[in-house]
Design an enzyme around this catalytic site. Sequence first.
Site, mmCIF file in Angstrom:
data_model
loop_
_atom_site.group_PDB
_atom_site.id
_atom_site.type_symbol
_atom_site.label_atom_id
_atom_site.label_comp_id
_atom_site.label_asym_id
_atom_site.label_seq_id
_atom_site.Cartn_x
_atom_site.Cartn_y
_atom_site.Cartn_z
ATOM 1 C CE1 TYR A 297 12.016 -3.855 60.176
ATOM 2 C CE2 TYR A 297 9.988 -2.830 59.424
ATOM 3 C CZ TYR A 297 10.659 -3.661 60.307
ATOM 4 O OH TYR A 297 9.978 -4.271 61.316
ATOM 5 C CD GLU B 40 13.929 -7.556 59.624
ATOM 6 O OE1 GLU B 40 13.690 -7.871 58.443
ATOM 7 O OE2 GLU B 40 13.248 -7.944 60.585
ATOM 8 C CG ASP C 48 26.613 -5.268 81.859
ATOM 9 O OD1 ASP C 48 26.801 -4.136 81.382
ATOM 10 O OD2 ASP C 48 25.496 -5.689 82.227
ATOM 11 C CB THR D 31 23.599 1.200 78.671
ATOM 12 O OG1 THR D 31 24.458 1.771 79.669
ATOM 13 C CG2 THR D 31 22.837 0.031 79.280
ATOM 14 C CE LYS E 213 22.291 2.055 82.710
ATOM 15 N NZ LYS E 213 22.398 0.684 83.224
ATOM 16 N NE ARG F 80 16.240 5.769 78.140
ATOM 17 C CZ ARG F 80 16.777 5.526 79.342
ATOM 18 N NH1 ARG F 80 16.902 4.296 79.790
ATOM 19 N NH2 ARG F 80 17.176 6.516 80.103
#
Length: 392
Positions: free
Chosen positions: A45, A47, A198, A224, A227, A233
């Site tokens: 974790y 955060e 984008d 992203t 791609k 991903r």
Amino acid sequence: MVKDILELIEKEKKRQDENIELIASENFVSEDVLKAVGSILTNKYSEGYPANRTSGNVGRYYGGCQVVDEIEEKCCDLWRKVFNTDYHVNVQPHCGSTANFAAYFSVLNYGDTILSMSLDNGAHLTHGSPVSFSGKFFNMVFYDVDDNGFIDMEDVKRKAEEHKPKLILAGASAYSRIIHFDKFKEIADSIGAYFMVDMAHIAGLIAAGVHPTPFGYADIITTTTHKTLRGPRGGMIFCKKELAKKVDSAIFPFSQGGPLQHIIAGKAVAAEECLTEDYKKYIEQVVKNCKAMCNEFIKMGYKVITGGTDNHLFLLDLSDKGITGIECQEMLDKYHITVNKNCIPNETRSPKVASGIRIGTPAMTTKGYMEKDFIEVAHKIDEYIKEFVKNK
Ligand SMILES: *Cc1c(COP(=O)(O)O)cnc(C)c1O
């Protein structure tokens, strides 16, 4: 591992090994990326952000983050190097859609106006579709393509002056031509709007220098990583330094919880790969292959939106061929050729049926396909379409 899941993974591996993968948004990652993504980093974790980041954030909410801090910082540095930029970068977005969600909310409020490309011209769902948060939370207005399928910069200017959007968005999922970021920036400046790009689909082409860069023009850039960048991903947001704090807090705590450190490690590995000469050659081959295949379809009498391509994808307009987009997609699936149906400009059918298909070359170029291989596939597709129409 539970036996049936293992078996299903093997089954999917076989499908990926054997199919001709022409979905423009897909690719095959390296063994090194897989290793990072499948690592024990998934247990951690973290955060928050590495404490000594420049954005003046509060650091991590958990102890034991010394190692993942190093990984995340390295990841950020590598991506800045890939795009040759000093923009701030946030590598935590879980996907392109959450990157867009956070990017919008970093500078906008509910109900603010966004000017983006219309959906049936090739924009992404998060660019204002009524079924996406974007269409529900913001006042979306759209620019169109001209009769030849090119982005109509006059229309962008007209709509910008008419609607005075707070943000203008460039970027698409199914657009085969160069996007002129400099012209968008000029229009955004003329009305005092933020300019966002984008680059999800074309990020790899930008990294390799075969598409003009949005860095230096856009205030915020989302992408992203899975791609054309051929990473795991996920998503990323770049922004001008003065927006760093806003963008970081729009990811955490506003829209996400703990970052996926195994994916961030995978993103770092992918960035290292993008910095190689091999990657640059790969992207150049992707574009060459795309042009070769597209030209072959034109030679065989097919209509291609815009009459060609500058990038890694093109759109076949099947409206005069006696086959719909969905029929073509499902028919080709039976021959283990994977494509996706796509709306064409001025689409008359529902998006579920559509009149076109989108074809992309990134995935099969990774598998070593060259121009002649894509030309061969084009002839196969033509043969199968003719047979389908004959037997209909
Ligand atoms: C693919 C894509 C996205 C969304 O990415 P996900 O990771 O699927 O959420 C956003 N914008 C554009 C332009 C895309 O092509």
